[in-house]
Design a protein around this motif. Sequence first.
Motif, short mmCIF file in Angstrom:
data_model
loop_
_atom_site.label_atom_id
_atom_site.label_comp_id
_atom_site.label_asym_id
_atom_site.label_seq_id
_atom_site.Cartn_x
_atom_site.Cartn_y
_atom_site.Cartn_z
N ILE A 34 0.98 -1.29 -0.03
CA ILE A 34 0.01 0.15 0.19
C ILE A 34 1.07 1.08 -0.05
N ILE A 39 -3.04 -1.95 -4.04
CA ILE A 39 -4.16 -2.29 -3.24
C ILE A 39 -4.05 -3.71 -2.45
N ALA A 54 -6.46 -3.76 8.15
CA ALA A 54 -6.72 -3.15 6.64
C ALA A 54 -7.29 -1.68 6.74
N GLU A 55 -8.13 -1.56 7.83
CA GLU A 55 -8.86 -0.18 7.77
C GLU A 55 -7.60 0.78 8.28
N SER A 58 -5.49 1.68 5.31
CA SER A 58 -6.22 2.61 4.32
C SER A 58 -6.34 4.02 5.00
N TYR A 61 -2.55 5.37 4.56
CA TYR A 61 -2.27 5.79 3.19
C TYR A 61 -3.05 6.70 2.20
N THR A 63 -5.39 5.13 0.39
CA THR A 63 -6.00 4.12 -0.75
C THR A 63 -6.58 2.77 -0.10
N ASP A 64 -7.03 1.96 -0.78
CA ASP A 64 -7.80 0.92 -0.50
C ASP A 64 -6.98 -0.15 0.03
N ALA A 65 -7.44 -0.73 1.14
CA ALA A 65 -6.55 -2.03 1.50
C ALA A 65 -7.98 -2.69 2.02
N VAL A 66 -8.12 -3.99 1.61
CA VAL A 66 -9.27 -4.91 2.00
C VAL A 66 -9.01 -6.12 2.64
N TYR A 89 -12.68 -5.07 -8.29
CA TYR A 89 -11.45 -4.12 -8.73
C TYR A 89 -11.33 -4.51 -10.37
#
Length: 278
Positions: A34, A39, A54-55, A58, A61, A63-66, A89
């Motif tokens: 990330i 992602i 992950a939250e 996110s 940074y 950006t998306d982390a899931v 995605y």
Amino acid sequence: MPRELERLFRLDGKVIIITGAAGLLGRKHAEAIISYGGIPVLLDLSEPNVNDFAEKLSAKYGTDAVAMAVDITNENQIRENAELIVRKYGKIDGLVNNAANNPKVEDDGDKNFSRLENFPLEIWNQDVAVGLTGAYLCAKHYGSKIADNPTGGSIVNISSDLGLMAPDQRLYRQKGLSEDQQPVKPVTYSVVKTGLIGLTRYLATYWAEKGVRCNAMCPGGIKNNQPDDFLKEVSSRIPMNRLAEVDEYQGTLLWMLSEASSYLNGAIIPVEGGRTAW
Ligand SMILES: NC(=O)c1ccc[n+]([C@@H]2O[C@H](COP(=O)([O-])OP(=O)(O)OC[C@H]3O[C@@H](n4cnc5c(N)ncnc54)[C@H](O)[C@@H]3O)[C@@H](O)[C@H]2O)c1
């Protein structure tokens, strides 16, 4: 570093699956991805633990982390998850086959179950199911999606220095125990980590013309509150005379996932302070 070279290591917009992402190294892999614009899709057995992380990534940074719960021994879960990620995605660009069982085997006082003579078939099957069969299943389903991309992507298998050499069982000896009670590094660790090297070579050639590269990283041990005696003994077997810090694999991972390693394929990269050079 000149600007153009710096860009080679970027992972902007790349969707990269990490298995075992809630663990010690998995979290570091996610952070590396990330922080270079990728992602990271964090897979582990239970979601709440990894979701929280992950939250935080996110938020830090932007950006998306899931995070998703996927048991990599369950082919249906992997298949469905691969479809879900492509729906979300539009593609998958990378896979880090990182999950493995932590090879700790209890003893019952009389027998040490880590020893080959006592090693339970059930634990053999479980260790192989996660570390090796799981990596094959992830390559099958996530790797196929990577191969659908017009320019492919990168698969990194996390092996170990113990994929390159046998464990030195003298390191695990404990004073006051008889020979048949002495703990050892379980046989499955060597088998799984060596097996991943075979999987790496197979995958490196399988989708090569579609631009899917596959390489293995072989990390050495990480300093993580081990007893001083153990640290002294193990360090004496490593030319750099120390174990790794937990973040010392991030640079190699970024290189292996990014265009910086665009002509690296089928490589088995030791990152172990030179331990296997001795
Ligand atoms: N830690 C080290 O010193 C070291 C050294 C060399 C290689 N490695 C390798 O690096 C990788 C990561 O090591 P680590 O120290 O972070 O391990 P770890 O035990 O901290 O993390 C492993 C993660 O895998 C997850 N996992 C287990 N079974 C799973 C399954 N069926 N489906 C999905 N996830 C599952 C676990 O829940 C855990 O979060 C492993 O492959 C390990 O063998 C570690």
